[in-house]
Design an enzyme around this catalytic site. Structure first.
Site, mmCIF file in Angstrom:
data_model
loop_
_atom_site.group_PDB
_atom_site.id
_atom_site.type_symbol
_atom_site.label_atom_id
_atom_site.label_comp_id
_atom_site.label_asym_id
_atom_site.label_seq_id
_atom_site.Cartn_x
_atom_site.Cartn_y
_atom_site.Cartn_z
ATOM 1 N N TYR A 52 0.886 -1.115 -0.071
ATOM 2 C CA TYR A 52 0.075 -0.126 -0.032
ATOM 3 C C TYR A 52 0.919 1.129 -0.005
ATOM 4 C CZ TYR A 52 -2.982 3.808 1.884
ATOM 5 O OH TYR A 52 -3.701 4.977 2.032
HETATM 6 N N1 LIG Z 1 -8.298 7.003 6.438
HETATM 7 C C1 LIG Z 1 -6.953 7.261 6.672
HETATM 8 O O1 LIG Z 1 -6.635 7.231 7.637
HETATM 9 C C2 LIG Z 1 -6.163 7.485 5.575
HETATM 10 C C3 LIG Z 1 -4.833 7.635 5.781
HETATM 11 C C4 LIG Z 1 -4.001 7.780 4.844
HETATM 12 C C5 LIG Z 1 -4.312 7.975 3.299
HETATM 13 N N2 LIG Z 1 -5.688 7.886 3.070
HETATM 14 C C6 LIG Z 1 -6.151 7.888 1.582
HETATM 15 O O2 LIG Z 1 -7.304 8.916 1.536
HETATM 16 C C7 LIG Z 1 -7.936 8.337 0.458
HETATM 17 C C8 LIG Z 1 -9.425 8.054 1.061
HETATM 18 O O3 LIG Z 1 -9.295 6.997 1.925
HETATM 19 P P1 LIG Z 1 -10.620 6.497 2.985
HETATM 20 O O4 LIG Z 1 -10.036 6.207 4.283
HETATM 21 O O5 LIG Z 1 -11.781 7.564 2.921
HETATM 22 O O6 LIG Z 1 -10.992 5.158 2.205
HETATM 23 P P2 LIG Z 1 -12.431 4.640 1.647
HETATM 24 O O7 LIG Z 1 -12.021 3.046 1.219
HETATM 25 O O8 LIG Z 1 -13.495 4.837 2.654
HETATM 26 O O9 LIG Z 1 -12.518 5.392 0.459
HETATM 27 C C9 LIG Z 1 -12.228 5.336 -0.849
HETATM 28 C C10 LIG Z 1 -13.160 5.300 -2.002
HETATM 29 O O10 LIG Z 1 -12.768 5.019 -3.250
HETATM 30 C C11 LIG Z 1 -13.435 3.994 -3.779
HETATM 31 N N3 LIG Z 1 -12.697 3.442 -4.889
HETATM 32 C C12 LIG Z 1 -11.946 2.171 -4.531
HETATM 33 N N4 LIG Z 1 -11.400 1.934 -5.803
HETATM 34 C C13 LIG Z 1 -11.908 2.658 -6.642
HETATM 35 C C14 LIG Z 1 -11.800 2.512 -8.198
HETATM 36 N N5 LIG Z 1 -11.049 1.661 -8.721
HETATM 37 N N6 LIG Z 1 -12.740 3.424 -8.778
HETATM 38 C C15 LIG Z 1 -13.417 4.158 -8.244
HETATM 39 N N7 LIG Z 1 -13.501 4.456 -6.966
HETATM 40 C C16 LIG Z 1 -12.873 3.404 -6.095
HETATM 41 C C17 LIG Z 1 -14.071 3.312 -2.815
HETATM 42 O O11 LIG Z 1 -15.065 2.510 -2.934
HETATM 43 C C18 LIG Z 1 -14.224 4.373 -1.610
HETATM 44 O O12 LIG Z 1 -15.563 4.749 -1.371
HETATM 45 C C19 LIG Z 1 -7.478 7.129 -0.001
HETATM 46 O O13 LIG Z 1 -6.384 7.544 -1.332
HETATM 47 C C20 LIG Z 1 -6.604 6.637 0.906
HETATM 48 O O14 LIG Z 1 -5.374 5.938 0.627
HETATM 49 C C21 LIG Z 1 -6.598 7.543 4.094
#
Ligand SMILES: NC(=O)c1ccc[n+]([C@@H]2O[C@H](COP(=O)([O-])OP(=O)(O)OC[C@H]3O[C@@H](n4cnc5c(N)ncnc54)[C@H](O)[C@@H]3O)[C@@H](O)[C@H]2O)c1
Length: 330
Positions: A154
């Site tokens: 990741y």
């Molecule tokens: N939550 C955290 O603590 C955290 C920390 C660091 C980075 N991030 C990054 O922040 C972003 C959002 O994370 P989150 O926690 O809201 O995760 P999440 O899984 O709730 O949201 C990601 C969304 O992307 C959608 N998705 C996945 N693959 C897809 C595709 N191929 N096409 C279209 N949509 C797709 C999913 O259905 C989901 O709704 C991500 O890029 C994640 O890597 C999150």
């Protein structure tokens, strides 16, 4: 000034809060999400239920890896800015499925950036992660660190996506991109697989919580409204003509050990946790800790919800929704 925003990952945890905040400031938003089953898609539908009631919001089921779908979405809204949050998230599951993570997070980002470039979109904000720092020996983590030793697939995919942003900004001088390294985000709608939500579900139903390692690992937990403030500030930053590709840490710049986190949850839930102690997991880092001086100075980022306020707020939401999100398998 109201803008048109294409928001990928709009139905996710952070994406749905960003959608709500953009709508609240008067922007028009087209959300793209493939509602994958990494966790229950019904939870994602519920995340965007409020936004979908707004005439300024359109939700499209689409995959960021599908170039034709992205081109159509861009043509439909003609965005001033693309906010690319869609990703396969989660550190531990990436070890079992590295190719899926590379496909969604690296190829998907390339498809989004190429569709943006081809359509003449000039501004993008892209989600990255504190995980890119790996087990960096120097804390707090600074954007000037090399970040070349990610310890999970990741993390490697998020670093690769940042490098793609760098390359696109280099090759296409009209494109201005800000990448944001989020540090463990929590709050209402938090993903059910993440520790705070998972622990709250287990503690409140009297089940043991799996604790990997001795409890001394620490995280810089960021309350979601602070993350959203940083995302909005980054969107505004891309209006500045001299930006090419910039990177910012978005954390609270405070660390909390796992043991302290459990104690905060026990307090807020009013129940003791039963701990099932397990060995530390490959892919997990020992500590995350953000140096946020660059974001403070350049974006005016000012995190305002420390963990001892954020956990009770999270628990209030968790109680209201009766722990709607299913607990992900461990
Ligand atoms: N939550 C955290 O603590 C955290 C920390 C660091 C980075 N991030 C990054 O922040 C972003 C959002 O994370 P989150 O926690 O809201 O995760 P999440 O899984 O709730 O949201 C990601 C969304 O992307 C959608 N998705 C996945 N693959 C897809 C595709 N191929 N096409 C279209 N949509 C797709 C999913 O259905 C989901 O709704 C991500 O890029 C994640 O890597 C999150």
């Amino acid at each position: 000034m109201a803008e048109r925003v294409l928001l990928t990952g709009a139905a996710g945890f952070i994406g749905s809060h960003v959608a709500d905040a953009l709508l609240a400031r008067g922007d028009r938003v087209l959300g793209v999400d493939n509602f994958d089953d990494f966790y229950d898609p019904a939870v994602k539908r519920a995340n965007v239920a409020d936004a979908c009631r707004s005439a300024a919001f359109t939700m499209v089921d689409g995959d960021v890896r599908d170039a034709a779908a992205m081109t159509r979405a861009i043509a439909a809204i003609q965005p001033d800015v693309i906010v690319h949050l869609a990703a396969r998230a989660g550190v531990r599951p990436s070890i079992a499925a590295p190719a899926v993570y590379a496909d969604v997070n690296v190829r998907g980002t390339a498809v989004v950036l190429e569709a943006a470039r081809a359509a003449g979109v000039q501004r993008a904000v892209v989600a990255s992660s504190s995980s890119v720092y790996g087990n960096a020996s120097r804390v707090p983590f600074s954007e000037s660190d090399a970040a070349i030793q990610p310890v999970s697939p990741y993390a490697a995919t998020k670093r690769a996506a940042e490098l793609l942003c760098e390359t696109f900004a280099e090759l296409e001088p009209r494109l201005r991109i800000v990448s944001l390294r989020f540090f463990t985000v929590y709050g209402p709608r938090q993903r059910p697989d993440l520790a705070i939500h998972k622990f709250a579900s287990l503690i409140s139903s009297g089940r043991p919580i799996p604790v990997y390692g001795d409890g001394s690992s620490s995280r810089d937990y960021t309350y979601v409204t602070d993350t959203v403030q940083g995302v909005l500030a980054a969107i505004d930053r891309t209006r500045k003509g001299d930006v090419r590709h910039e990177l910012f840490n978005l954390g609270e710049s405070q660390t909390t050990t796992l043991a302290q986190l459990i104690a905060l949850l026990e307090d807020a839930l009013g129940r003791p946790a039963t701990i099932e102690r397990l060995p530390a997991q490959p892919g997990d880092v020992l500590c995350t800790f953000a140096d946020i001086s660059r974001a403070r100075d350049t974006l005016g980022y000012a995190p305002a919800v420390p963990i001892h306020d954020g956990i009770p707020r999270f628990v209030a939401w968790f109680r209201d929704t009766a722990g709607r999100g299913a607990v992900a398998p461990r």
